[in-house]
Design a protein around this motif. Structure first.
Motif, mmCIF file in Angstrom:
data_model
loop_
_atom_site.group_PDB
_atom_site.id
_atom_site.type_symbol
_atom_site.label_atom_id
_atom_site.label_comp_id
_atom_site.label_asym_id
_atom_site.label_seq_id
_atom_site.Cartn_x
_atom_site.Cartn_y
_atom_site.Cartn_z
ATOM 1 N N GLU A 3 0.704 -1.111 0.041
ATOM 2 C CA GLU A 3 -0.056 -0.138 0.081
ATOM 3 C C GLU A 3 0.996 1.387 0.029
ATOM 4 O O GLU A 3 0.515 2.175 -0.804
ATOM 5 N N GLY A 4 2.012 1.402 0.924
ATOM 6 C CA GLY A 4 2.842 2.474 0.676
ATOM 7 C C GLY A 4 3.473 2.843 -0.620
ATOM 8 O O GLY A 4 3.652 3.903 -1.041
ATOM 9 N N SER A 5 3.930 1.698 -1.163
ATOM 10 C CA SER A 5 4.419 1.819 -2.405
ATOM 11 C C SER A 5 3.487 2.546 -3.647
ATOM 12 O O SER A 5 4.085 3.284 -4.249
ATOM 13 N N SER A 6 2.172 2.212 -3.627
ATOM 14 C CA SER A 6 1.212 2.828 -4.528
ATOM 15 C C SER A 6 1.181 4.395 -4.276
ATOM 16 O O SER A 6 1.140 5.082 -4.955
ATOM 17 N N VAL A 7 1.141 4.598 -3.447
ATOM 18 C CA VAL A 7 1.197 6.083 -2.724
ATOM 19 C C VAL A 7 2.583 6.926 -3.075
ATOM 20 O O VAL A 7 2.547 7.867 -3.925
ATOM 21 N N VAL A 8 3.598 6.328 -2.978
ATOM 22 C CA VAL A 8 4.884 6.712 -3.666
ATOM 23 C C VAL A 8 4.862 6.725 -5.134
ATOM 24 O O VAL A 8 5.260 7.897 -5.527
ATOM 25 N N LYS A 9 4.387 5.873 -5.742
ATOM 26 C CA LYS A 9 4.299 5.830 -7.148
ATOM 27 C C LYS A 9 3.346 6.815 -7.784
ATOM 28 O O LYS A 9 3.736 7.608 -8.654
ATOM 29 N N GLY A 65 4.942 10.211 -7.414
ATOM 30 C CA GLY A 65 6.181 10.320 -8.034
ATOM 31 C C GLY A 65 5.836 10.591 -9.574
ATOM 32 O O GLY A 65 6.318 11.270 -10.166
ATOM 33 N N PHE A 66 4.819 9.966 -9.911
ATOM 34 C CA PHE A 66 4.154 10.082 -11.337
ATOM 35 C C PHE A 66 3.589 11.431 -11.344
ATOM 36 O O PHE A 66 3.927 12.049 -12.596
ATOM 37 N N VAL A 67 2.970 11.979 -10.286
ATOM 38 C CA VAL A 67 2.302 13.454 -10.507
ATOM 39 C C VAL A 67 3.652 14.264 -10.520
ATOM 40 O O VAL A 67 3.627 15.310 -11.372
ATOM 41 N N ALA A 68 4.587 14.312 -9.730
ATOM 42 C CA ALA A 68 5.799 15.062 -9.833
ATOM 43 C C ALA A 68 6.688 15.122 -11.218
ATOM 44 O O ALA A 68 6.909 16.117 -11.511
#
Length: 67
Positions: free
Chosen positions: A9-15, A18-21
């Motif tokens: 779950e934490g990995s999807s938030v970071v992804k 990261g995608f937005v940035a």
């Protein structure tokens, strides 16, 4: 036992963020270079357009990441 194909779950938030940035940075860089060098705009104008496009691109990327 957790399925290996599903991300943590934490990995999807970071992804997502990261995608937005990344999307925002690429859009800002592209429009800055286009305005500054191809269209010979002033530095202030180029930075303002880059900021505007970065915000719009971030909004679009965020919307797409939540689909």
């Amino acid at each position: 036992m957790r399925d290996l194909s599903s991300p943590a779950e934490g990995s999807s938030v970071v992804k997502k963020w990261g995608f937005v940035a990344m999307h925002s940075a690429v859009a800002a860089t592209f429009i800055f270079l286009l305005q500054r060098f191809a269209l010979n705009a002033t530095l202030e104008s180029s930075l303002l357009w880059a900021l505007t496009f970065a915000v719009c691109a971030a909004g679009l990327a965020y919307k797409q990441a939540n689909r």
